[in-house]
Motif scaffolding. Structure first.
Motif, short mmCIF file in Angstrom:
data_model
loop_
_atom_site.label_atom_id
_atom_site.label_comp_id
_atom_site.label_asym_id
_atom_site.label_seq_id
_atom_site.Cartn_x
_atom_site.Cartn_y
_atom_site.Cartn_z
N THR A 342 0.85 -1.18 0.00
CA THR A 342 0.00 0.00 0.00
C THR A 342 0.89 1.24 0.00
N PHE A 343 0.52 2.23 -0.79
CA PHE A 343 1.30 3.46 -0.93
C PHE A 343 0.54 4.61 -0.27
N ILE A 344 1.21 5.32 0.65
CA ILE A 344 0.62 6.50 1.29
C ILE A 344 1.52 7.70 1.02
N GLY A 345 0.96 8.75 0.42
CA GLY A 345 1.71 9.97 0.14
C GLY A 345 1.13 11.13 0.94
N LEU A 346 1.96 11.76 1.77
CA LEU A 346 1.49 12.82 2.67
C LEU A 346 2.29 14.10 2.41
N ILE A 373 0.92 -2.18 -6.47
CA ILE A 373 0.33 -1.40 -5.38
C ILE A 373 -1.18 -1.65 -5.37
N LYS A 374 -1.67 -2.12 -4.23
CA LYS A 374 -3.08 -2.50 -4.13
C LYS A 374 -3.97 -1.35 -3.67
N GLN A 375 -3.37 -0.37 -2.99
CA GLN A 375 -4.16 0.76 -2.52
C GLN A 375 -3.27 2.00 -2.39
N PHE A 376 -3.85 3.15 -2.77
CA PHE A 376 -3.18 4.44 -2.61
C PHE A 376 -3.96 5.28 -1.62
N ILE A 377 -3.24 5.97 -0.74
CA ILE A 377 -3.86 6.92 0.19
C ILE A 377 -3.07 8.22 0.12
N ALA A 416 -5.49 -1.61 5.74
CA ALA A 416 -4.88 -1.69 4.41
C ALA A 416 -4.95 -3.12 3.88
N PRO A 417 -5.10 -3.30 2.56
CA PRO A 417 -5.26 -4.64 1.97
C PRO A 417 -3.97 -5.44 1.87
N THR A 418 -2.84 -4.83 2.23
CA THR A 418 -1.54 -5.51 2.14
C THR A 418 -0.83 -5.48 3.48
N LYS A 419 0.11 -6.42 3.65
CA LYS A 419 0.90 -6.44 4.88
C LYS A 419 1.92 -5.32 4.89
N LYS A 420 2.48 -4.98 3.73
CA LYS A 420 3.48 -3.93 3.63
C LYS A 420 2.85 -2.60 3.27
N VAL A 421 3.31 -1.55 3.94
CA VAL A 421 2.82 -0.20 3.70
C VAL A 421 4.02 0.73 3.63
N TYR A 422 4.12 1.49 2.54
CA TYR A 422 5.16 2.51 2.42
C TYR A 422 4.51 3.88 2.58
N ILE A 423 5.03 4.68 3.51
CA ILE A 423 4.56 6.05 3.71
C ILE A 423 5.66 7.01 3.28
N LEU A 424 5.37 7.83 2.27
CA LEU A 424 6.28 8.87 1.82
C LEU A 424 5.73 10.19 2.32
#
Length: 448
Positions: A342-346, A373-377, A416-424
């Motif tokens: 999952t990708f999170i951009g802040l 990437i399964k989900q974007f936030i 989140a739909p995935t175990k891994k989450v990247y927050i930028l």
């Protein structure tokens, strides 16, 4: 210590104690209070230290942390500012909470903001400067890259006997004659060719004749083995060189420096440069390659820099982004992940972030829809900007959630739909997230 300095120091230490006892953090205010009472307090606080200043656009915090790890293999008493509080007031605070030194003269390894180098060297004469790189960054504060370099050099001019340990792959660091001794580090891991940097790359004009520089090879952006086909200007001889990159994953990098195999627990080519800088400082300070390798293998996590956090079973990686070059290197790094994520951009736009957010349009977000990437936030104070940027990049709106409130973003992570989450995240967004993670018990501290 004068009476004025004693009063200022006592006031600063008291405020530091109060903030850290009752508010669990605060790295700027104690320094501001101390400086208000004694504008020249740095001269008093730093006079008994051998100081190493680490500056540049990207990589300061990680390079500082890795350098401290390396130097601890030989030196016992090392002071540093691990949270990246790198302006004058933050550096004063660092000295305020230093333990009393015994025996040998202590070291201070300080990350210093580019525009604040002169604020340090007015009062302290460093033993060495480390130059990481200079890229376009926070143009409202720094201007173009040559302006930024001049800000650094204005500070260096006050310490002409200090050794400069510079990234030899950056043409700007070889553009002016300086009185200081200089040590260069860089990459030497590819065969020579003849190529040019991609369009929109900064800093690729020859400083001697203004011809467009060519490269035998490029590591990324404007870094590499450069030369000018018009006047003969070229990369200087390297004192310390990376010879080979063996493997890159989002969580680790294995490579060889001067023939010594090394592994660090952090991904990205840009972070290998940081490790190479720390290695070079270690060698300059008498740390052996074997000791450096041992230090890197300890794998201590770094504040906000690819920091891994377990959030209710989700493996969250928190990464600071603040300019196009750094962002593109992070995108390169996460692209090596073979698992879905999952990708999170802040995006915030406070003074510490840079109030001009136009830099996101130079980021290569168009690569994201091609990844697993399964989900974007998207969120933050400037959520509309980052949301629209991902829409233009082609992100599937069915996969894209928008949440301006960072507290609520944290609440979304366990779902989140995935175990891994990247927050930028930009700097103040990253600090906010760490406070929330600390309040919920996912990390031990929000600020320090």
């Amino acid at each position: 210590m004068s009476l004025k300095s004693s009063i200022a120091t006592a006031a600063g230490k008291s405020s530091y104690w109060f903030l850290h006892t009752f508010f669990k953090g605060g790295s700027s205010l104690p320094g501001k209070i101390t400086k208000r009472l004694d504008p020249e307090i740095l001269a008093t606080l730093g006079r008994d230290y051998d100081v190493i200043v680490i500056t540049g656009t990207n990589g300061k915090t990680l390079t500082t942390a890795l350098t401290v790890q390396v130097l601890k293999e030989k030196y016992d008493n090392i002071l540093t500012n691990p949270t990246g509080s790198n302006m004058e007031q933050g550096i004063i605070t660092t000295f305020l909470h230093a333990p009393k030194s015994k025996g040998k003269r202590p070291l201070a390894v300080l990350e210093v903001d580019e525009a604040n180098v002169i604020m340090v060297t007015k009062y302290i004469k460093p033993k060495a400067f480390v130059f990481t790189n200079i890229f376009r960054d926070q143009m409202d504060r720094y201007g173009e890259i040559y302006t930024t370099y001049n800000k650094i050099l204005n500070g260096v001019a006050l310490a002409p006997n200090a050794t400069i340990i510079a990234n030899g792959d950056a043409p700007i660091f070889h553009s002016k004659q300086l009185p200081n001794p200089i040590v260069y580090y860089g990459f030497d891991n590819q065969k020579d060719g003849d190529i040019k940097a991609t369009p929109n790359t900064d800093g690729v004009l020859c400083p001697q004749c203004q011809h467009v520089l060519h490269y035998h090879f490029i590591s990324y952006s404007n870094l590499g083995k450069y030369f000018c086909p018009n006047c003969g200007f070229e990369r200087p001889e390297l004192n310390f060189a990376l010879n080979k990159i063996n493997d890159l994953t989002p969580k680790s990098s294995t490579f060889e420096i001067d023939g010594e195999p090394i592994k660090i627990g952090i991904g990205g080519v840009y972070n290998i440069y940081n490790a190479l800088a720390a290695y070079s400082v270690g060698r300059f300070m008498g740390v052996s390659p074997a000791q450096t390798k041992k230090a890197f293998e300890k794998g201590k996590q770094i504040f906000g820099r690819q920091e891994e956090i377990n959030v209710d079973g989700k493996l969250v990686t928190l990464i600071l982004v603040k300019n196009p070059v750094g962002l593109n290197q992070v995108i390169d790094m996460i692209s090596t992940d073979k698992d879905p994520f999952t990708f999170i951009g802040l995006l915030n736009a406070n003074y510490a972030d840079g109030i001009d957010t136009s830099w996101i349009w130079d980021g290569d977000f168009e690569r994201l829809p091609k990844m697993n990437i399964k989900q974007f936030i998207t969120g933050g104070e400037r959520y509309k900007d980052i949301t629209y940027r991902l829409q233009v990049a082609g992100v599937d709106p069915k996969k894209h959630l928008v949440e301006p409130d960072l507290d609520k973003v944290v609440e979304m992570i366990p779902k989140a739909p995935t175990k891994k989450v990247y927050i930028l995240a930009t700097y103040t967004a990253m600090l906010h997230l760490r406070k929330v993670f600390a309040a919920k018990g996912f990390i031990k501290g929000g600020m320090d």
